[in-house]
Design an enzyme around this catalytic site. Structure first.
Site, PDB file in Angstrom:
ATOM      1  N   PHE A  15      40.003  41.485  46.996  1.00  0.00           N
ATOM      2  CA  PHE A  15      39.752  41.142  48.405  1.00  0.00           C
ATOM      3  C   PHE A  15      38.284  40.723  48.521  1.00  0.00           C
ATOM      4  CE2 PHE A  15      42.970  43.812  51.149  1.00  0.00           C
ATOM      5  CZ  PHE A  15      44.009  43.044  50.652  1.00  0.00           C
ATOM      6  N   CYS A  27      39.303  44.928  44.048  1.00  0.00           N
ATOM      7  CA  CYS A  27      40.196  45.117  42.902  1.00  0.00           C
ATOM      8  C   CYS A  27      39.700  44.428  41.645  1.00  0.00           C
ATOM      9  CB  CYS A  27      41.587  44.650  43.273  1.00  0.00           C
ATOM     10  SG  CYS A  27      42.128  45.465  44.783  1.00  0.00           S
ATOM     11  N   HIS A  75      48.759  49.798  41.178  1.00  0.00           N
ATOM     12  CA  HIS A  75      47.489  49.081  41.276  1.00  0.00           C
ATOM     13  C   HIS A  75      46.348  50.095  41.437  1.00  0.00           C
ATOM     14  CE1 HIS A  75      44.463  46.294  42.083  1.00  0.00           C
ATOM     15  NE2 HIS A  75      44.999  45.572  43.043  1.00  0.00           N
ATOM     16  N   LYS A  84      50.702  46.076  36.050  1.00  0.00           N
ATOM     17  CA  LYS A  84      50.769  46.837  37.314  1.00  0.00           C
ATOM     18  C   LYS A  84      52.207  47.207  37.642  1.00  0.00           C
ATOM     19  CE  LYS A  84      46.447  45.268  39.422  1.00  0.00           C
ATOM     20  NZ  LYS A  84      46.032  44.144  38.542  1.00  0.00           N
ATOM     21  N   GLU A  92      48.245  32.988  41.202  1.00  0.00           N
ATOM     22  CA  GLU A  92      47.681  33.252  39.872  1.00  0.00           C
ATOM     23  C   GLU A  92      48.484  32.531  38.785  1.00  0.00           C
ATOM     24  OE1 GLU A  92      47.877  37.291  38.426  1.00  0.00           O
ATOM     25  OE2 GLU A  92      46.441  36.885  36.815  1.00  0.00           O
ATOM     26  N   HIS A  99      46.609  39.603  36.750  1.00  0.00           N
ATOM     27  CA  HIS A  99      46.233  40.485  37.853  1.00  0.00           C
ATOM     28  C   HIS A  99      47.504  40.931  38.582  1.00  0.00           C
ATOM     29  CE1 HIS A  99      43.836  42.293  40.947  1.00  0.00           C
ATOM     30  NE2 HIS A  99      44.451  41.589  41.877  1.00  0.00           N
TER      31      HIS A  99
END
Lengths: 82, 414
Positions: free
Chosen positions: B401, B163, B340, B335, B314, B303
């Site tokens: 990831f 991502c 996403h 998002k 985050e 994010h």
């Protein structure tokens, strides 16, 4: 029910147009796949695969190199239907 | 030695909110959700616990010619649609091909092509597997098609970092220009993974929202009731250019891409390091690279995917980096609007960040009915917020990831 050459040409033209974006009016029996229509080997193999599907025929790899023009392919497919 | 400044002179997108940048941005400012119930029966057919996603608003078949659709995986189709818009937006610059680069990433790759070919092989045998299968499924396919589209010869690259891919692609594009390899780089990300297999797989990892009765309310970063991300698709592409080159041709400049910060967690294959170590390092590196102080930052595109654990890690990392300065940073979690886009996310959110600075409007975060009490940042909720005038900076965070962390710093141009 076997198709005649005109019907095979119409069907093959449809495949060529969809695969390459070439205008239908530019596809004709005397046109060479490589020299006139600028079709590369990957596209040619895709057209062959789709033609096999559409016309329920087998076009052996050895045979593909003999199919220089659209007309060659139309004749081969028309005969192969029998 | 002065370093080459990199600016953005063109943008393009196709997203769940619209078929181009203008419609996407308009819908984002209006607080529109791109999530919708899927018009298929995958959930029932395969027992998938998720029946919605944020699909592209405009189908590629409405924009591309049939042969283009047949020769490209949807991930490449989206990238090409966005590239055409971005390139035209940049004024279709006439540049020596040797000075043009292309960096386009996808997190997942040509998964529709891969799985469709596998279906064909199983059902009908090897002779029915199409010859174009490999060039369509390879993860560098979007980069390669973009390379062909703009005639790039300085290099075509496809960096893959889940991502964070789209942001990493832009970061690499910036480096290509700074190092002198190119004057212009078409960079961004794309994804087309709304297929039952990846949905089932993400659902199996319990990372997707299962709010099937309310798709538009499902992506809710920082809300107490967030339950996972909403799978989106689409592409964002920017035209990066050396400031000198842009000035010489009189190009319109949207913003400056001033800093790139990269790090890896070295911790876990999917979980972010709980202390936000890698995220903090990436943001600090990006600010250092930009030569800016935390007080220059007035906007941050988080994010924030709407997962229980990730959002808070985050938020704490941002607070750690910005300290008290975070009190004057308008945070947007877009998002909530787009879902996403995985490999497309970092690029689309860079476009949002650029537009926020250029138009002095931070886009809203929707669906935050009950803010998580542990969340300690100034979130832009429901309606856009005006950003201050003068020279300001923004950070765009993207994490993937694998522990990939990318922070990009964008600044206004005078």
């Amino acid at each position: 029910m076997a198709l005649n050459e005109q019907e095979v040409l119409a069907g093959l033209t449809e495949i060529i147009v969809e695969e390459t974006g070439i205008a239908a009016e530019d596809v004709a029996s005397e046109k060479s796949f490589t020299d006139d229509l600028d079709i590369d080997s990957l596209s040619m193999m895709t057209i062959v695969a789709q033609a096999e599907d559409k016309f329920e025929v087998t076009i052996p790899d050895d045979e593909v190199k003999n199919l220089a023009t659209v007309g060659d392919a139309v004749s081969f497919i028309t005969k192969a239907q029998d | 030695m002065t370093r080459t400044d990199v600016v953005v002179t063109g943008m393009g997108a196709t997203t769940p909110l619209g078929g181009d940048v203008a419609s996407t941005w308009k819908a984002a400012l209006a607080g529109t959700s791109g999530a919708r119930t899927l018009d298929n029966d995958w959930a029932e057919q395969y027992g998938i616990p998720v029946s919605f996603a944020a699909t592209v608003a405009v189908a590629p078949s409405e924009v591309l010619a049939v042969p283009e659709i047949k020769r490209m995986d949807p991930s490449a189709q989206y990238a090409i649609i966005a590239t055409r818009e971005a390139w035209a937006d940049a004024g279709s610059p006439e540049v020596a091909p040797e000075r043009i680069g292309a960096v386009v990433s996808s997190g997942i790759g040509g998964i529709w092509t891969t799985l469709t070919a596998w279906d064909t092989l199983q059902a009908r045998g090897a002779r029915r597997v199409l010859p174009m299968t490999v060039p369509m499924l390879m993860p560098n396919s979007p980069a390669a098609y973009v390379e062909l589209e703009v005639g790039a010869r300085a290099g075509a690259h496809a960096l893959v970092s889940a991502c964070a891919s789209g942001a990493e692609a832009i970061g690499y594009g910036i480096e290509m220009i700074r190092s002198g390899r190119a004057d212009i780089v078409v960079a961004g990300g794309t994804e087309a993974a709304i297929h039952p297999m990846p949905i089932a797989a993400f659902a199996a990892s319990r990372t997707l929202s299962t709010r099937n009765d309310d798709p538009a309310g499902a992506s809710r970063p920082y809300d107490t009731d967030r339950d996972g991300f909403v799978l989106g698709e689409g592409s964002g592409i920017v035209v990066l250019e050396s400031a000198e080159h842009a000035a010489a041709r009189g190009a319109r400049v949207y913003a400056r891409l001033a800093g790139v910060g990269l790090s890896s967690d070295g911790y876990h294959i999917t979980s972010p390091e709980p202390g936000g170590r890698g995220q903090i390092a990436a943001m600090r590196a990006a600010l250092l690279d930009a030569g800016l102080d935390v007080t220059d930052v007035r906007h941050l595109n988080a994010h924030a995917t709407s997962t229980k654990v990730g959002d808070l890690i985050e938020a704490r990392a941002v607070r750690e980096v910005l300290g008290e300065a975070a009190d004057t940073v308008a945070v947007s979690a877009t998002k909530s609007l787009t879902g996403h886009l995985l490999g497309g996310a970092g690029a689309l959110e860079t476009i949002f960040t650029i537009l926020a600075l250029q138009q002095r409007q931070a886009p809203p975060t929707i669906n935050v009915s009950n803010p998580d009490p542990e969340f300690d940042l100034d979130l832009v909720r429901d309606t856009p917020r005006e950003l201050p005038s003068g020279q300001i900076a923004a950070i765009n965070n993207s994490f993937g990831f694998g522990g990939h962390n990318v922070a990009l710093v964008v600044t206004t141009v005078s």
